[in-house]
Write a protein that holds these residues in place. Structure first.
Motif, mmCIF file in Angstrom:
data_model
loop_
_atom_site.group_PDB
_atom_site.id
_atom_site.type_symbol
_atom_site.label_atom_id
_atom_site.label_comp_id
_atom_site.label_asym_id
_atom_site.label_seq_id
_atom_site.Cartn_x
_atom_site.Cartn_y
_atom_site.Cartn_z
ATOM 1 N N ALA A 173 0.826 -1.217 0.000
ATOM 2 C CA ALA A 173 0.000 0.000 0.000
ATOM 3 C C ALA A 173 0.854 1.258 0.000
ATOM 4 O O ALA A 173 0.441 2.289 -0.533
ATOM 5 C CB ALA A 173 -0.924 0.004 1.211
ATOM 6 N N TRP A 174 2.038 1.185 0.583
ATOM 7 C CA TRP A 174 2.952 2.328 0.604
ATOM 8 C C TRP A 174 3.688 2.504 -0.723
ATOM 9 O O TRP A 174 4.501 3.424 -0.874
ATOM 10 C CB TRP A 174 3.978 2.160 1.726
ATOM 11 C CG TRP A 174 3.417 2.319 3.105
ATOM 12 C CD1 TRP A 174 2.185 2.814 3.447
ATOM 13 C CD2 TRP A 174 4.061 1.989 4.332
ATOM 14 N NE1 TRP A 174 2.028 2.803 4.810
ATOM 15 C CE2 TRP A 174 3.161 2.303 5.386
ATOM 16 C CE3 TRP A 174 5.303 1.441 4.665
ATOM 17 C CZ2 TRP A 174 3.472 2.102 6.731
ATOM 18 C CZ3 TRP A 174 5.615 1.236 6.007
ATOM 19 C CH2 TRP A 174 4.704 1.565 7.028
ATOM 20 N N GLY A 175 3.461 1.609 -1.665
ATOM 21 C CA GLY A 175 4.154 1.681 -2.944
ATOM 22 C C GLY A 175 5.512 0.999 -2.951
ATOM 23 O O GLY A 175 6.270 1.129 -3.908
ATOM 24 N N LYS A 176 5.818 0.242 -1.895
ATOM 25 C CA LYS A 176 7.097 -0.466 -1.809
ATOM 26 C C LYS A 176 6.903 -1.906 -2.276
ATOM 27 O O LYS A 176 7.033 -2.858 -1.505
ATOM 28 C CB LYS A 176 7.639 -0.412 -0.379
ATOM 29 C CG LYS A 176 7.877 1.006 0.129
ATOM 30 C CD LYS A 176 8.415 1.009 1.559
ATOM 31 C CE LYS A 176 8.694 2.437 2.044
ATOM 32 N NZ LYS A 176 9.231 2.477 3.427
ATOM 33 N N GLN A 177 6.590 -2.073 -3.562
ATOM 34 C CA GLN A 177 6.241 -3.390 -4.078
ATOM 35 C C GLN A 177 7.387 -4.394 -3.982
ATOM 36 O O GLN A 177 7.179 -5.558 -3.639
ATOM 37 C CB GLN A 177 5.767 -3.273 -5.540
ATOM 38 C CG GLN A 177 4.350 -2.771 -5.699
ATOM 39 C CD GLN A 177 4.243 -1.259 -5.593
ATOM 40 O OE1 GLN A 177 5.269 -0.574 -5.520
ATOM 41 N NE2 GLN A 177 3.032 -0.736 -5.592
ATOM 42 N N SER A 178 8.586 -3.947 -4.284
ATOM 43 C CA SER A 178 9.713 -4.889 -4.247
ATOM 44 C C SER A 178 9.987 -5.359 -2.823
ATOM 45 O O SER A 178 10.259 -6.543 -2.582
ATOM 46 C CB SER A 178 10.966 -4.226 -4.840
ATOM 47 O OG SER A 178 11.334 -3.072 -4.094
ATOM 48 N N GLN A 179 9.904 -4.430 -1.863
ATOM 49 C CA GLN A 179 10.118 -4.812 -0.465
ATOM 50 C C GLN A 179 8.995 -5.719 0.020
ATOM 51 O O GLN A 179 9.241 -6.678 0.765
ATOM 52 C CB GLN A 179 10.209 -3.555 0.411
ATOM 53 C CG GLN A 179 10.684 -3.832 1.824
ATOM 54 C CD GLN A 179 10.889 -2.536 2.605
ATOM 55 O OE1 GLN A 179 10.923 -1.450 2.027
ATOM 56 N NE2 GLN A 179 11.016 -2.659 3.918
ATOM 57 N N ALA A 180 7.756 -5.442 -0.415
ATOM 58 C CA ALA A 180 6.628 -6.297 -0.041
ATOM 59 C C ALA A 180 6.820 -7.705 -0.580
ATOM 60 O O ALA A 180 6.584 -8.702 0.130
ATOM 61 C CB ALA A 180 5.327 -5.698 -0.562
ATOM 62 N N ALA A 181 7.247 -7.813 -1.839
ATOM 63 C CA ALA A 181 7.474 -9.127 -2.438
ATOM 64 C C ALA A 181 8.617 -9.860 -1.745
ATOM 65 O O ALA A 181 8.576 -11.086 -1.560
ATOM 66 C CB ALA A 181 7.769 -8.976 -3.925
ATOM 67 N N GLN A 182 9.638 -9.110 -1.312
ATOM 68 C CA GLN A 182 10.778 -9.723 -0.630
ATOM 69 C C GLN A 182 10.349 -10.313 0.712
ATOM 70 O O GLN A 182 10.710 -11.445 1.054
ATOM 71 C CB GLN A 182 11.881 -8.680 -0.423
ATOM 72 C CG GLN A 182 13.128 -9.234 0.240
ATOM 73 C CD GLN A 182 14.184 -8.147 0.465
ATOM 74 O OE1 GLN A 182 13.867 -6.958 0.463
ATOM 75 N NE2 GLN A 182 15.423 -8.554 0.651
#
Length: 461
Positions: free
Chosen positions: A212-221
Motif C-alpha cells: 500500500a505504501w508503494g514499496k512493491q519490491s520490499q513487499a514481495a521480498q
C-alpha cells in the motif's frame, strides 16, 4: 488471494519456501513474546488485588479497585480503536513496538504510585498500550498464517497470554507477600527492556502495508521470505484518510452489515468474561471462604486451563469452524461459571476452575478467528480493531461489575452474572453465519468478488 481466503496459486512467487507454520515461526514467536507480556500485565492486577486492598496507605477500596479495573480496560478500548484504524497508515511494526513501550510505562507508574488516583492513571496508560497490542498481533498472525491454519495459529499465539498470566500469578503468590506488590509492577517494566529491542531488530512489516505504501519490491521480498503469496489488491489497504474511512465503512457493506454488530456483541461478552474473571476471581473465591493463597492460586489454575484450551480450540476450529467452537465454548463457560458458585471440595474446585479456563479464554479467541474469516484482507486490521475495541466495553463493564457486587456484599452473584455473559456470547457468535448468508443473498448487482463467501470463510476459520 481468492475470494474464499485461500492463496491464489498463480500469484505466488516462484522459488519461495512452503507456506507453513515453520516458515512463519519467527513472526509467531515475536508476537508470542509481545502477547506474553500483555497477559502478564493484565493479570498482575488481579493477582495482587488482595494485597492492594490490604495496603491502607494506597487507600484502595473494593469499589475503587473495580473502577480502576475499568479505567484499564477503557484505555484498552481507546488503544484498540486507534491502532486498528492507524495501523494501515503508520504500519504494524512501529505501532506494535510503541504499544509494548506504553504498557511498560504504565506499569512503572503503578510501581511508584502513592495514591489510588496515580495508580489508576498508570493502569489507564498501560491499558492504552495493551489495547493496541492485541489487534496488531492478531492482524499480523492472520496475515502470515498458513492456509487452513488461521484458528490454530491464533490459538498458538494466545497461549502466550495465559503463560504470561501464570507468571503474573506466581509473582503475586511469591513476590508480593515477601517484598510487596510494587515489585510485581516493576516486573511489568521488563517488556520495554526485553521485547522492544527484539521487535525492532527482527519483526518484519506487513507485506500488504508495504504494498500500500508503494514499496512493491520490499513487499514481495518479505512475502517470499515467509512463504506468503505476493500481496494483491485484496490484501492491500487503501491509502490516505479517505482510504481509512472507506475501510471502516466496508465493515458495514451489505454482505457483513449484520455480522459486524454480532461480532461486536460476542466480543463484548467474551471480554467481559476474560477481564471480569481475571480481575475478580481471587477476591470472589476469598469471599466464598477460601484462604488468600488458595484464592490467588485459582488464577494460576484457570490460566493453565486457558493454555490447554487454546491448543484444543485452535485445532477444533480449523476442522469444524471457529463459529461452532466459539459458541460451544461460550455455553461450556457458562456451565463452569455456575459450578464455581457451588460449595465443592478443594480438589474438585481446582478441577472445575481448570476446565472452566479451557473454555473461557479460547471462546473469545475464536471470535477473533471468525472475524478474520468474515472480512477480506484489506479490511482485516480495521475489523479486528473494531471487534476488539468495541468488545473492550465488556472489558470495562466486567471489572466494574465485580467491584460493584463486592462493594455491596453481593459477591455470590458474580458467577451467575458471568454465566449470563457466556450465554449471550454463544447466541451472538452462533448467528454470524446466518447474518452473512442473509447479507449475501440480499445484495444484488454489487461486487461479489469483494465479498468473502460466508459458507467457506467461516468454516475455514
Amino acid at each position: 488471494m481468492t475470494s474464499t481466503g485461500k492463496p491464489d496459486q498463480q500469484a505466488q512467487p516462484t522459488g519461495r519456501p512452503p507456506h507453513s507454520l515453520r516458515t512463519v515461526f519467527p513472526v509467531l514467536a515475536l508476537c508470542w513474546l509481545a502477547v506474553f507480556f500483555d497477559g502478564m500485565d493484565v493479570t498482575m492486577y488481579g493477582a495482587v488485588m488482595p494485597h492492594l486492598l490490604d495496603d491502607t496507605g494506597l487507600g484502595l477500596t473494593s469499589s475503587t479497585a473495580g473502577t480502576i479495573g475499568s479505567w484499564t480496560t477503557f484505555g484498552m478500548l481507546i488503544g484498540a480503536l486507534v491502532t486498528g484504524n492507524l495501523t494501515d497508515w503508520l504500519g504494524r511494526r512501529p505501532l506494535l513496538i510503541g504499544s509494548v513501550a506504553l504498557f511498560s510505562l504504565g506499569s512503572a507508574l503503578c510501581a511508584v504510585a502513592e495514591t489510588a488516583t496515580l495508580f489508576g492513571a498508570g493502569r489507564f496508560v498501560a491499558g492504552l498500550g495493551l489495547g493496541g497490542l492485541m489487534p496488531l498481533c492478531l492482524a499480523m498472525i492472520l496475515e502470515f498464517a498458513p492456509p487452513g491454519r488461521a484458528a490454530l495459529t491464533t490459538g498458538l499465539l494466545m497461549t502466550s497470554y495465559h503463560a504470561g498470566g501464570m507468571v503474573a500469578t506466581a509473582l503475586g503468590m511469591t513476590v508480593a507477600p515477601a517484598w510487596g506488590w510494587r515489585w510485581v509492577f516493576w516486573a511489568g517494566v521488563l517488556p520495554a527492556l526485553i521485547a522492544t529491542p527484539l521487535l525492532l531488530k527482527l519483526l518484519p512489516e506487513s507485506p500488504g502495508v508495504l504494498h500500500a505504501w508503494g514499496k512493491q519490491s520490499q513487499a514481495a521480498q518479505v512475502a517470499g521470505r515467509y512463504g506468503l503469496p505476493a500481496p494483491g489488491a485484496a490484501q492491500t489497504p487503501a491509502g490516505g484518510a479517505q482510504g481509512r474511512w472507506s475501510t471502516v465503512l466496508a465493515l458495514f457493506r451489505p454482505e457483513v452489515r449484520w455480522a459486524t454488530p454480532l461480532l461486536w456483541l460476542a466480543s463484548f461478552s467474551g471480554l467481559l468474561l476474560v477481564y471480569g474473571v481475571s480481575t475478580w476471581l481471587p477476591q470472589l473465591m476469598r469471599a466464598a471462604g477460601y484462604g488468600l493463597t488458595s484464592s490467588v492460586s485459582f488464577l494460576l489454575v484457570i490460566n493453565a486451563g486457558g493454555i490447554v484450551g487454546m491448543l484444543i480450540a485452535g485445532r477444533a476450529a480449523d476442522r469444524f469452524g471457529a463459529v461452532r467452537i466459539s459458541a460451544l465454548w461460550f455455553v461450556l463457560t457458562a456451565a463452569g461459571a455456575l459450578l464455581l458458585k457451588a460449595d465443592l471440595p478443594m480438589a474438585v474446585m481446582y478441577a472445575v476452575v481448570a476446565v472452566t479456563g479451557v473454555w473461557l479464554f479460547s471462546a473469545q479467541v475464536m471470535v477473533y478467528a471468525a472475524t478474520g474469516a468474515v472480512y477480506q484482507g484489506s479490511e482485516r486490521a480495521a475489523g479486528l480493531g473494531w471487534v476488539t475495541g468495541v468488545g473492550r466495553t465488556g472489558a470495562v463493564f466486567g471489572p466494574w461489575l465485580g467491584g460493584a457486587l463486592a462493594a455491596h456484599g453481593n459477591e455470590s452473584w458474580g458467577f451467575p452474572a458471568f454465566a449470563a455473559a457466556g450465554l449471550l456470547g454463544a447466541v451472538a457468535i452462533a448467528l454470524v453465519p446466518l447474518a452473512t448468508r442473509l447479507g449475501g443473498t440480499s445484495h444484488r448487482g454489487g461486487d461479489r468478488a469483494a465479498a468473502v463467501p460466508p459458507s467457506t470463510a467461516l468454516s475455514d476459520a
